[in-house]
Design an enzyme around this catalytic site. Structure first.
Site, PDB file in Angstrom:
ATOM      1  N   TYR A   1      10.388   1.101  -7.830  1.00  0.00           N
ATOM      2  CA  TYR A   1       9.630   1.287  -6.582  1.00  0.00           C
ATOM      3  C   TYR A   1      10.139   0.325  -5.507  1.00  0.00           C
ATOM      4  O   TYR A   1      10.253   0.691  -4.330  1.00  0.00           O
ATOM      5  CB  TYR A   1       8.133   1.073  -6.812  1.00  0.00           C
ATOM      6  CG  TYR A   1       7.311   1.297  -5.557  1.00  0.00           C
ATOM      7  CD1 TYR A   1       6.934   2.571  -5.178  1.00  0.00           C
ATOM      8  CD2 TYR A   1       6.960   0.229  -4.735  1.00  0.00           C
ATOM      9  CE1 TYR A   1       6.217   2.791  -4.003  1.00  0.00           C
ATOM     10  CE2 TYR A   1       6.247   0.433  -3.553  1.00  0.00           C
ATOM     11  CZ  TYR A   1       5.873   1.720  -3.198  1.00  0.00           C
ATOM     12  OH  TYR A   1       5.170   1.927  -2.043  1.00  0.00           O
TER      13      TYR A   1
ATOM     14  N   GLU B   1      14.466  -5.125 -16.499  1.00  0.00           N
ATOM     15  CA  GLU B   1      13.599  -6.089 -17.179  1.00  0.00           C
ATOM     16  C   GLU B   1      13.124  -5.621 -18.551  1.00  0.00           C
ATOM     17  O   GLU B   1      12.599  -6.420 -19.314  1.00  0.00           O
ATOM     18  CB  GLU B   1      12.386  -6.429 -16.289  1.00  0.00           C
ATOM     19  CG  GLU B   1      11.298  -5.348 -16.187  1.00  0.00           C
ATOM     20  CD  GLU B   1      11.589  -4.249 -15.155  1.00  0.00           C
ATOM     21  OE1 GLU B   1      12.759  -4.072 -14.790  1.00  0.00           O
ATOM     22  OE2 GLU B   1      10.635  -3.570 -14.749  1.00  0.00           O
TER      23      GLU B   1
END
Ligand code: XMP
Length: 525
Positions: A98, A186
């Site tokens: 995002y 991540e």
């Protein structure tokens, strides 16, 4: 601590000692994971609300800024945005998922609603040299989880990687130091993702990897010394990981000014009081007060069967006992509290839905007029454990599973008597031993015994018995907000059943709790 507003997210001054990367929060879970990964690379990172004015972000002198992923589309009304000043501040920015779409959207590129998302593992192909992908194979597997799709990079950007359903899977404008990746570096499902993050931290931002256990301890000790000065400090020591590590840090900082109060409720696990005493008396220069208050707790619990009344009775008794000890230390000005970084983030988050509201034993009243010392306020749980190990606390304390403040009382359904606590404690020791023997202790969030309020018929030898069952509760979880019941191996269950029935007088049956949370809670009360 004030709820809401950027300051609620501030930790304390230990951050000033480290190169800092700020993670702008567009979805709490995503942001926390990114912040943890950055810290695993030994760079201090802190999560900030997306509403923080750019001037405040820059005041922190961050080496880099990461925009996290989030659950929204940039096209829905009210989708979170960010002050575009952030892109012209001269600080490197990395947008993730995002965050990347937002960067593209706000800088004049195109994020299309293709109606076709991309979820799961996908091959990423590097199209142009980029510091993010230096030395990494192409293609490499990355994890995607997005609905919208970046179809055109903004002016001055170049596209550095693509994936089958993402023509723009990575892009950059190295002159302004702006980078975006559509995939999630991540998560563990992106096997080389940590290297991508490290490239951003070290090659792009020029961070120094100073965030290590020893430097964290040094900085915390200095911060505590600066806060406390020559004043006296009190600490309620429960024997759990957080209060133990907090106490150990404050002891290292201002040991002779510290008094640790261990309130022995009579509701602890076997050997716990002795272990706390042995650990802290031996190792600390602080005074350790062992308040043996079991009689008072059993008195307060006399005939109390309702779970909320039980918690209240225990909480109030705890406060009274603690205040009595504190009365002997009236010159104390500070109280140590084991608040962790996720608590800080949650209490500052705009939606408070995720905050736990336990009647926490150890939740001491504001009227005591003591200022809080919170040496773990900047740390995630795994960092607290690492610090605890570095400070020389025993493994049993550092790796101890969470234990509720009201102790065994919330695992005894119905009234709490000494006899019933003894039965549960004996069964609990066996659960702990067998889980440890099976090597499952750290894998499970919690594993323990519960004593219900019913008795059932059985037969042992030639005798009919009428005794209590013990229920085994074992769960996996990341944060206790949700949990799954653990699939314990049959051999472990078999040993538990046979040992508990043979070794614990008053028990003739063993059952297994196979309820997840929700709908169940982890504890029974
Ligand atoms: P529940 O039972 O609500 O528990 O699913 C979630 C987690 O919180 C722990 N717990 C407590 N911890 N004081 C605490 O410090 C309490 O009063 C308390 N009650 C529950 C529980 O063990 C689990 O890890």
């Amino acid at each position: 601590m004030t709820a809401g507003g950027p300051d609620a997210h501030r930790v304390h001054d230990i951050d000033r000692a480290f190169d800092t990367v700020l993670v702008v929060d567009f979805g709490a879970q995503y942001a926390q994971l990114i912040a943890r990964r950055v810290r695993e690379a030994h760079v201090y990172s802190e999560i900030v609300p997306r509403t923080t004015p750019v001037s405040q972000l820059l005041d922190r002198q961050p080496r880099g800024i990461i925009l996290s992923g989030g659950p929204k589309s940039v096209h829905v009304p009210g989708a979170p945005e960010i002050d575009p000043g952030i892109f012209a501040a001269g600080v490197p920015v990395l947008g993730i998922c995002y965050g990347a779409q937002l960067l593209v959207h706000q800088l004049g590129g195109v994020v299309a609603r293709t109606g076709r998302g991309e979820y799961g593992r996908t091959p990423l192909e590097v199209l142009a040299p980029s510091p993010l992908f230096a030395g990494l194979p192409s293609p490499q597997d990355v994890w995607m989880s997005h609905a919208d799709c970046i179809t055109m990079a903004p002016d001055a950007f170049r596209v550095t990687a693509s994936a089958p359903d993402s023509p723009v899977a990575a892009l950059e404008d190295p002159v302004r130091g702006l980078y975006g990746v559509q995939f999630h570096p991540e998560v563990a499902h992106t096997p080389r993702g940590q290297e991508v993050l490290k490239h951003f931290l070290f090659e792009v931002c020029g961070c120094r990897p100073g965030w290590t256990r020893t430097s964290v301890i040094e900085a915390s000790v200095e911060a505590v010394q600066a806060q406390v000065g020559r004043e006296q400090v009190l600490c309620a020591l429960s024997g759990g990981v957080d209060s133990s590590v907090a106490a150990a840090l404050v002891d290292k900082a201002v040991g002779p000014q510290l008094t640790c109060v261990f309130v022995d409720t009579g509701l602890m696990r076997a050997g716990e009081a002795e272990q706390v005493e042995a650990t802290f008396r031996g190792q600390f220069s602080a005074e350790v007060v062992h308040a043996k208050a079991a009689d008072r707790f059993f008195g307060a619990l006399d005939d109390v069967a309702d779970p909320e009344r039980k918690r209240k009775a225990i909480g109030e008794t705890f406060i009274r006992v603690f205040e009595e000890v504190a009365a002997d230390h009236q010159d104390a000005r500070f109280l140590v509290q084991g608040t962790l970084y996720p608590d800080v983030i949650e209490s500052g988050a705009p939606d408070a839905a995720r905050i736990k509201s336990h009647h926490n034993v150890g939740g001491l009243p504001a009227e005591m007029g003591l200022e809080l010392v919170e040496p773990l306020r900047a740390l995630f749980k795994d960092e607290v454990r690492a610090v605890g190990e570095e400070l020389g606390l025993p493994e049993e304390i550092v790796w101890r599973q969470p234990f509720p403040g009201p102790g065994l009382a919330v695992r005894i359904v119905g009234t709490v008597t000494r006899e019933r606590v003894e039965i549960l404690r004996a069964a609990d020791v066996i659960v702990a031993e067998e889980i440890k023997r099976a090597g499952l202790e750290r894998e499970l969030w919690q594993s323990f015994a519960v004593l219900p309020a019913v008795r059932t018929v059985g037969v042992m030898g030639d005798e009919r018995t009428y005794a209590y069952p013990i229920v085994i509760r074992a769960v996996t979880s990341d944060d206790a907000m949700t949990a799954d019941w653990a699939r314990l191996p049959y051999e472990v269950l078999e040993r538990l059943s046979s040992r508990i029935i043979n070794e614990v007088a008053g028990v003739n049956r063993v059952a297994l709790d196979i309820t997840s949370k929700p709908p169940g809670t982890i504890e029974w009360e």
